[in-house]
Design an enzyme around this catalytic site. Structure first.
Site, PDB file in Angstrom:
ATOM      1  N   SER A   1     -19.135  57.315  67.615  1.00  0.00           N
ATOM      2  CA  SER A   1     -18.103  57.182  66.398  1.00  0.00           C
ATOM      3  C   SER A   1     -16.878  58.131  66.757  1.00  0.00           C
ATOM      4  O   SER A   1     -16.400  57.962  67.766  1.00  0.00           O
ATOM      5  CB  SER A   1     -18.775  57.725  65.111  1.00  0.00           C
ATOM      6  OG  SER A   1     -18.020  57.458  64.124  1.00  0.00           O
TER       7      SER A   1
ATOM      8  N   HIS B   1     -18.432  52.703  66.118  1.00  0.00           N
ATOM      9  CA  HIS B   1     -17.675  52.579  64.751  1.00  0.00           C
ATOM     10  C   HIS B   1     -16.397  52.550  65.173  1.00  0.00           C
ATOM     11  O   HIS B   1     -15.808  53.249  65.675  1.00  0.00           O
ATOM     12  CB  HIS B   1     -18.241  53.896  64.063  1.00  0.00           C
ATOM     13  CG  HIS B   1     -19.354  53.956  63.490  1.00  0.00           C
ATOM     14  ND1 HIS B   1     -20.084  55.210  63.114  1.00  0.00           N
ATOM     15  CD2 HIS B   1     -20.726  52.990  63.793  1.00  0.00           C
ATOM     16  CE1 HIS B   1     -21.365  54.858  62.939  1.00  0.00           C
ATOM     17  NE2 HIS B   1     -21.876  53.736  63.383  1.00  0.00           N
TER      18      HIS B   1
ATOM     19  N   ASP C   1     -25.620  58.225  62.091  1.00  0.00           N
ATOM     20  CA  ASP C   1     -26.010  56.988  62.618  1.00  0.00           C
ATOM     21  C   ASP C   1     -26.465  57.137  64.118  1.00  0.00           C
ATOM     22  O   ASP C   1     -25.829  57.762  64.729  1.00  0.00           O
ATOM     23  CB  ASP C   1     -25.081  55.951  62.668  1.00  0.00           C
ATOM     24  CG  ASP C   1     -25.365  54.608  62.743  1.00  0.00           C
ATOM     25  OD1 ASP C   1     -26.625  54.146  62.800  1.00  0.00           O
ATOM     26  OD2 ASP C   1     -24.479  53.483  62.986  1.00  0.00           O
TER      27      ASP C   1
END
Lengths: 198, 281
Positions: free
Chosen positions: A23, A50, A143
């Site tokens: 991310s 992401h 995540d």
């Protein structure tokens, strides 16, 4: 040589895929990895990154710039092929189906994320079992931590980027806290490992 | 998550017997994932769930609704809607009637996106726009055209891109107020579609798995976006056959950004950019 002995071991395992989740702070790292990988890289490389909600296009192009491997946002049911880099499309979850194919989903966000790294990792773990290498990079949420643990539990090889090296260590910390037995490596070591995969 | 070990077939069989809905040709991974979510939401194990489905038809209906994915957005993927506006709709400009079917429309945001677009290009009066879904709850939401503001605020950007801007000429800007199409009430956290839109839209229950074309007409445009990703190859094929039969020659099939026609039906369509056009012969 230490690395060589280690590589001999991994060669026997016959890995079938590499999956990377990241991310915030991971874009540059992924770019560097792609730049280093040889054109004859023998495995499919799956990326679940992401991105900002409104930056939906241009990501593939940016990653392609320095990659010797083709970077693709897969279509639903596309076959997973070696030597290609697959980027989870914006605003879709990317599942790995049995039979070596992708499946996409517009299900609700998970951990506020779509694509969800957890979902890609879990489905990849079930599809590739112990023939999978899972890597978590820099990121600002949690995540992927659960997904990486599932990969490890299915016998896959798991690596976490050294949190000291991460722009945002939330993701790597979460992964290590949930499952301390992951290999915690620097980017240099990760890249070297991937380059030497046969 | 232990969903992987669950016997999917046990579930699909029970659902089929109790409700008539057939999930056996759904895409394996998403169905497992949805099932795991349903078990968690209902705090049940598979055995209990299946037993409950078998003895309680209403419960079975409820589970069917929970299993299906109902996410949708206003003007999802603005580039697609810009292409519809500037490349597809002009093609039908001279037609007396234009029939449009949104298959798997969920809560209807895409139907309203289309109606708004049709109104902007002056084609609303001659349009017949239908939305279908197998879930009667989402259709009820669609008919009302009332949505949570908070969940939809991000999509106002999409509206701006499609309705206010012109991607082919950045100097053009159409100053269209949101209130032309919907009312925003931030206190109540609601977006309400204007009456002339909700009255124009027709929503009907339809199951892509087993139903034929339920409308007494063929279509110029069929939109079915991010629905067939939940179907396996065989079921996708059936759906492409249905769409092929339901389209006029030259009609457009619009799928999701990352969906393609695989298999025999690909040869009956010509691909134009990201759209499929039914061949005339």
């Amino acid at each position: 040589m230490k690395v060589k002995g280690f590589m001999a071991k991994t060669e026997n395992i016959g890995y079938k895929a590499v999956i990377i989740g990241g991310s915030a702070g991971s874009f540059q790292v992924v770019t560097n990895i792609l730049q280093s990988l040889p054109a004859d890289f023998p495995l499919p490389l799956l990326l679940c990154l992401h991105r900002l909600k409104h930056v939906r296009s241009g990501f593939v192009e940016a990653l392609s710039l320095k990659s010797k491997l083709p970077v693709i946002e897969p279509f639903d049911k596309d076959a997973i092929k070696p030597g290609k880099v697959y980027l989870a499309p914006a605003n879709y979850h990317m599942y790995i189906e049995l039979g070596n194919r992708f499946a996409l989903s517009t299900e609700e966000t998970v951990n506020h994320s779509r694509p969800s790294i957890d979902l890609s990792f879990i489905t990849a773990a079930h599809a590739f079992q112990n023939k999978l290498i899972g890597i978590i990079l820099s990121g600002a949420n949690k995540d992927g931590a659960y997904g990486l643990k599932v990969i490890a539990e299915m016998g896959g090889f798991t690596i976490v980027q050294d949190p000291n090296q991460c722009e945002m260590p939330t993701m790597t910390d979460a992964a290590i806290n949930l499952f301390p037995k992951h290999n915690v490596w620097t980017i240099e070591k990760i890249t070297n490992f991937l380059i030497n995969l046969k | 998550m232990t969903a992987e070990e669950l016997d999917i077939q046990l579930f699909t069989t029970a659902i089929k017997q109790a409700s008539g809905y057939d999930f056996s040709n759904y895409s394996e991974k998403s169905l497992r994932r949805r099932l795991a979510k349903v078990l968690m939401d209902n705090k049940m194990d598979l055995k209990t769930l299946v037993a409950e489905i078998r003895k309680n038809g209403q419960f079975a209906e409820k589970i069917v609704k929970e299993i299906t994915v109902n996410t949708t957005e206003l003007f999802r993927d603005p580039a697609v809607w810009q292409a519809i506006r500037y490349r597809i709709l002009p093609y039908f400009k001279e037609h007396k009637v234009i029939n449009i079917w949104h298959a798997g429309c969920s809560t209807g945001q895409e139907v309203y996106s289309m109606l708004i677009l049709l109104n902007e290009v002056g084609m609303l009066d001659k349009a017949r726009v239908f939305g279908t879904d197998l879930n009667s709850d989402v259709l009820e939401v669609a008919r009302k055209g009332v949505y949570k503001y908070r969940f939809n605020i991000g999509y106002l950007d999409n509206f701006d891109k499609v309705i206010k801007e012109n991607p082919y000429n950045y100097e053009i800007f159409y100053d269209v107020p949101y209130s032309k199409y919907f009312e925003i009430d931030k206190n109540k956290d609601l977006i309400t579609m204007n009456k002339f839109l909700t009255e124009k839209a027709v929503f009907k229950k339809h199951d892509l798995v087993q139903d034929d074309n339920i409308f007494p007409c063929k279509f110029d445009i069929i939109m079915c976006r991010n629905v067939i990703i939940y179907f396996n190859y065989n079921l996708q094929n059936r759906v492409f056959q249905l769409f092929h039969e339901s389209l006029y020659p030259g009609g457009y099939l619009i799928l999701g950004m990352h969906e393609t026609i695989l298999g025999p039906y690909s040869s009956f369509f010509e691909k134009k950019e990201q759209f499929y056009v039914k061949k005339t012969t």
